[in-house]
Design a protein around this motif. Structure first.
Motif, PDB file in Angstrom:
ATOM      1  N   ASP A 298       0.750  -1.321  -0.090  1.00 43.79           N
ATOM      2  CA  ASP A 298       0.079  -0.129  -0.121  1.00 43.79           C
ATOM      3  C   ASP A 298       0.883   1.407   0.024  1.00 43.79           C
ATOM      4  O   ASP A 298       0.574   2.352  -0.514  1.00 43.79           O
TER       5      ASP A 298
ATOM      6  N   VAL B  53      -3.170  -8.847  -9.107  1.00 48.56           N
ATOM      7  CA  VAL B  53      -4.724  -9.300  -9.243  1.00 48.56           C
ATOM      8  C   VAL B  53      -4.649 -10.321  -8.099  1.00 48.56           C
ATOM      9  O   VAL B  53      -3.621 -10.975  -7.701  1.00 48.56           O
ATOM     10  N   ASP B  54      -5.490 -10.264  -7.251  1.00 50.88           N
ATOM     11  CA  ASP B  54      -5.475 -11.020  -6.101  1.00 50.88           C
ATOM     12  C   ASP B  54      -6.217 -12.730  -6.504  1.00 50.88           C
ATOM     13  O   ASP B  54      -6.257 -12.875  -7.726  1.00 50.88           O
TER      14      ASP B  54
ATOM     15  N   VAL C  74      -9.620 -10.287  -9.034  1.00 48.25           N
ATOM     16  CA  VAL C  74      -9.957  -9.099  -9.088  1.00 48.25           C
ATOM     17  C   VAL C  74      -8.776  -7.979  -9.111  1.00 48.25           C
ATOM     18  O   VAL C  74      -7.871  -8.514  -8.261  1.00 48.25           O
ATOM     19  N   VAL C  75      -8.797  -7.129  -9.921  1.00 53.18           N
ATOM     20  CA  VAL C  75      -7.520  -6.247 -10.054  1.00 53.18           C
ATOM     21  C   VAL C  75      -7.544  -5.253  -8.933  1.00 53.18           C
ATOM     22  O   VAL C  75      -8.570  -4.597  -8.475  1.00 53.18           O
ATOM     23  N   SER C  76      -6.326  -5.210  -7.955  1.00 49.48           N
ATOM     24  CA  SER C  76      -6.365  -4.586  -6.767  1.00 49.48           C
ATOM     25  C   SER C  76      -5.602  -3.279  -6.946  1.00 49.48           C
ATOM     26  O   SER C  76      -5.822  -2.246  -6.554  1.00 49.48           O
ATOM     27  N   HIS C  77      -4.834  -3.254  -7.961  1.00 46.94           N
ATOM     28  CA  HIS C  77      -3.848  -2.134  -8.310  1.00 46.94           C
ATOM     29  C   HIS C  77      -3.642  -2.339  -9.883  1.00 46.94           C
ATOM     30  O   HIS C  77      -3.314  -3.195 -10.549  1.00 46.94           O
ATOM     31  N   TRP C  78      -3.676  -1.084 -10.688  1.00 51.07           N
ATOM     32  CA  TRP C  78      -3.423  -0.969 -12.138  1.00 51.07           C
ATOM     33  C   TRP C  78      -3.010   0.360 -12.304  1.00 51.07           C
ATOM     34  O   TRP C  78      -3.341   1.464 -11.556  1.00 51.07           O
TER      35      TRP C  78
ATOM     36  N   LYS D 279     -12.168  -0.548 -14.024  1.00 51.43           N
ATOM     37  CA  LYS D 279     -10.816  -1.467 -13.514  1.00 51.43           C
ATOM     38  C   LYS D 279     -10.970  -2.747 -14.541  1.00 51.43           C
ATOM     39  O   LYS D 279     -11.907  -2.929 -14.838  1.00 51.43           O
TER      40      LYS D 279
ATOM     41  N   GLY E 299      -2.394 -14.411  -5.713  1.00 53.06           N
ATOM     42  CA  GLY E 299      -2.690 -13.722  -6.651  1.00 53.06           C
ATOM     43  C   GLY E 299      -1.530 -13.647  -7.970  1.00 53.06           C
ATOM     44  O   GLY E 299      -0.571 -14.438  -7.963  1.00 53.06           O
TER      45      GLY E 299
END
Length: 818
Positions: A85, A108-109, A113-117, A123, A175
């Protein structure tokens, strides 16, 4: 030139030719060696350049991909240390800015699901993307490189994904870290590298899917190439000549597998310069070879020219001889030269091998003396043949003769000879000609003469009108009676004439119309009664039969053959007999009908007399009265039977086409009470056709025959009756078999006679006219009936046979005048 000289010249010519050819072959091999060696050297240089370029491209591409993988490993470490983070966003943006080939970086977790991009907008959804599904289904820590896919950001561009999994503390899949690389940007990096003219670079994965090609061509990314190079000699590199699917040019390609990534680098060098140099070298070699060959061939020509002049005459003579020999073998008979000397001697200077069949001698046996062939000429023809030869020699005219020979093996044969004479300087005569065997033709001619003689004899002496017509109904030949009745002296005068030119118009029209179905459908005309007028104008009748004559194909009618026989007298007799039969039938009907009236009166008065005297008559008188009444009743029944017999063909329904089974069913309806009363089993089988018959007569026929089978049986035996029907192309046959009392075989001939009974009247009722009536009905329909029984007491079989076709229509005098 003799045979040994010919062999010498041929051997010398062959030696010189082989020497020149050997020199040319060695020279050609030397030129091929030089050209091939030069080509190999150029290809080695081209291959070395391409191999060096491949290594350079591999190093450059490896640096870019290693940086991307190093970033993936670094990011995965941050995720594992829990610093995602605080430092991950900056790291992602920094890496994206430092590597222009990257278009997006994603975390990707485990749920996809994409957590950061690093991208903008909505998204991304990657739960079905290969970079996620590959690691989700595997626990290994591997770098995954996706196949080229259309870009989700820039239309018309392609991208690939690099991904590595990251795991939690328990080493469970948590992920993936994904780096999306733009193929077009990656290609721009390599586009800046200086390349040799005509060289290309292709980067593709191990599935032969192209990432990019430099220089770029439309549609290169994502294209799947087929394997064209030979298998790898070592683990990483191979090379060879290929035709580019992008521009169709020939290239020397060096392909190298990358050690750490599932990719291959193909560096190719265009072979245009090599091929141009090779073509120039080949052209130079061909020109040199042609010059040297020309010099050698000129020398060879000068040497052989001398030998050819000497041998040409011999070859021409030999060819002529060979040609004549071949032709003579193909020609039937013998081709020959016959020479007659002034002193009378003769011989065959030349004779083909066919003389062995014609005279049964060899050419050598008659080359000096022809006496052997002259001796085999038939004694009756020998002088005539010799005279004709001398006449031909004297007048120098063509000789042709047909004569017989007597051969030791073949016996008597017929020969035909033709030749033309030539006078030589020594005053002898030489004939050139051929002789053929014409025995078969002679036999055919004799047979044809005999056949023609017999045929003309038949046409001149037959009393029938015989004729053959072509497809236009014109006479080809005919018998003498037809010519005579038509007013001609010779049947040859009728050849080519139509019926309208021979007979009256109405008669000719009848003949013409009846012949049309023959020409159209090929159906014969059988037993038709036709009219004609004799020389005195009297109407007469002929029974006519006409058959089609087919072409060799068996389908096309090309004519007809006919025979007409005068039946005027027969027709007159038949007409008189018909009138006599009609009168007899009318007489029988009238007598039978008129006899019933007094018989009914006798019966009636006997009954009245019996009732009036019933109480006064004694037993003997009553018996006599009963006998009288019974006799009167039987007499009435017999008269009724005679009436039924006389009605057949006269008072019954006319003949028409009907279903035969319907007539049987009608009879079975009438017999139903008897069938039920006797509990009879009746089996009906077979094919029941449509027939030309009188319905009530056919029903009466079945009624009588089946009724007899029900009547004539043992009282304690259940009747079993089998009715079978059978049909062929001409007739309809019906058999009725029972298990009744049977018939004495010696009495079968009496069955179908009038009032014939084989059983006692006290046991079986009847007048004895039933089977006579059956015979009358069957004969009225042009058929026959018979009975069979092996032994009395074991049943019997009654069979009748009727034609299934309608009888031919005949012209009568009345219809003709109408």
């Amino acid at each position: 030139m003799n045979q040994s000289n010919n062999g010498t010249y041929r051997k010398l010519r062959r030696t010189v030719t082989l020497g020149v050819c050997g020199i040319l072959l060695l020279f050609a091999l030397f030129i091929v060696y030089v050209v091939r060696n030069e080509r190999i050297n150029r290809l080695h240089g081209l291959a070395a350049h391409a191999s060096a370029a491949t290594s350079v491209n591999e190093v450059l591409l490896s640096r870019v991909l290693v940086d991307i993988d190093r970033f993936l490993l670094k990011t995965r470490l941050l995720l594992k240390q829990g610093k995602a983070d605080e430092s991950l966003p900056g790291s992602l943006q920094g890496e994206l800015a430092a590597n222009p080939e990257l278009v997006d970086l994603l975390i990707v977790d485990r749920d996809g699901v994409v957590s950061h991009w690093t991208g903008a907008g909505d998204k991304p959804v990657v739960h079905d993307h290969p970079s996620y599904t590959y690691h989700f289904n595997r626990s290994e820590d591997h770098l995954f490189v996706s196949p080229p896919m259309p870009s989700s950001i820039s239309e018309g561009e392609y991208e690939v994904s690099f991904s590595r999994p990251y795991f939690d503390d328990e080493q469970h899949f948590a992920g993936t870290v994904v780096a999306v690389v733009s193929i077009d940007r990656l290609a721009e990096i390599f586009a800046g590298i200086e390349r040799a003219p005509g060289s290309t670079l292709v980067v593709m994965n191990n599935d032969n899917q192209v990432w990019f090609r430099n220089p770029r061509v439309p549609g290169d990314s994502g294209t799947r190439l087929r394997e064209v190079l030979k298998p790898y000699r070592d683990k990483r590199q191979r090379s060879g000549r290929v035709i580019s699917p992008f521009d169709g040019k020939a290239y020397w390609v060096v392909e190298k597998r990358m050690a750490d990534f599932p990719l291959r680098i193909l560096t190719s060098a265009e072979m245009t310069s090599v091929m141009a140099a090779e073509r120039a070298m080949i052209a130079w070699a061909i020109a040199l070879f042609l010059v040297v060959s020309s010099v050698l061939f000129v020398l060879l020509y000068l040497i052989r020219r001398q030998m050819d002049d000497l041998e040409r005459g011999e070859n021409a003579l030999q060819k002529s001889h060979d040609l004549l020999t071949k032709l003579s073998k193909q020609v039937p008979g013998v081709i020959y030269q016959f020479r007659l000397f002034p002193d009378g001697r003769s011989c065959y200077p030349f004779a083909s091998c066919g003389i062995e069949d014609i005279y049964e001698v060899t050419p050598e046996q008659v080359r000096e003396d022809a006496a052997l062939t002259i001796a085999r000429i038939h004694p009756e023809d020998r002088n005539n043949v010799i005279s004709s030869v001398w006449e031909s020699a004297a007048a120098m005219t063509a000789w042709h003769q047909e004569y017989r020979v007597m051969l030791p093996k073949q016996g008597l044969r017929w020969l035909r000879g033709e030749s033309r004479p030539e006078r030589l300087e020594d005053n002898s005569v030489l004939w050139h000609g051929f002789i053929t065997d014409i025995t078969e033709r002679k036999l055919y001619e004799l047979a044809a003469q005999e056949l023609n003689r017999d045929f003309n004899t038949f046409l001149d002496n037959t009393s029938d009108y015989v004729y053959f017509k072509d497809q236009d109904s014109r006479i080809r030949f005919c018998s003498k009676p037809l010519a005579t009745v038509s007013g001609y002296d010779n049947w040859l005068e009728l050849v080519g004439k139509h019926d309208s030119e021979i007979f009256q118009e109405d008669i000719a029209r009848i003949y013409f119309e009846e012949e049309q179905p023959i020409f159209k459908d090929g159906n014969p005309l059988i037993n038709k009664i036709d009219p004609y007028y004799d020389l005195h104008g009297q109407l007469r009748w002929v029974n006519t039969n006409k058959w089609p004559v087919f072409d060799c194909d068996g389908k096309t009618v090309v004519g007809l053959f006919g025979i007409s026989r005068d039946v005027t007298e027969q027709k007159r007799i038949e007409e008189e007999l018909r009138r006599s039969n009609v009168d007899l039938e009318q007489f029988a009907y009238s007598v039978s009908h008129d006899m019933r009236q007094p018989l009914r009166m006798i019966t009636g008065h006997l009954q009245l007399l019996e009732r009036a005297l019933r109480d006064t008559l004694d037993e003997e008188s009553r018996t006599n009265m009963a006998f009288a009444l019974d006799g009167a009743r039987r007499m009435d029944a017999m008269i009724v039977s005679l009436l039924d017999y006389s009605r057949v063909g006269r008072k019954t329904e006319p003949k028409t086409w009907l279903e035969s089974k319907e007539a049987l069913d009608e009879a079975m309806v009438f017999l139903q009470p008897n069938i039920v009363g006797t509990q009879a089993e009746i089996d009906v089988r077979g094919e029941w056709p449509t027939v030309f018959a009188s319905r009530d007569e056919l029903s009466r026929l079945f009624l009588n025959l089946i009724g007899n089978a029900l009547k004539y049986r043992e009282a304690d035996i259940q009747p079993r009756i089998e009715i079978s029907s059978d049909v062929d192309s001409v007739n309809w046959r019906v058999s009725i078999r029972d298990n009744g009392i049977g018939i004495d075989p010696t009495q079968i001939d009496r069955l179908f006679q009038f009032f014939s009974r084989l059983q006692l009247r006290s046991c079986y009722e009847g007048t004895g006219m039933g089977l006579a009536l059956c015979r009358r009905i069957v004969e009225h329909h042009g058929g026959n009936i018979r009975a069979e029984s092996q032994v009395e007491g074991y049943g019997s079989t009654f069979s009748f046979e009727l034609p299934i076709s309608k009888p031919p229509q005949q012209h009568t005098g009345e219809s003709f005048y109408e």
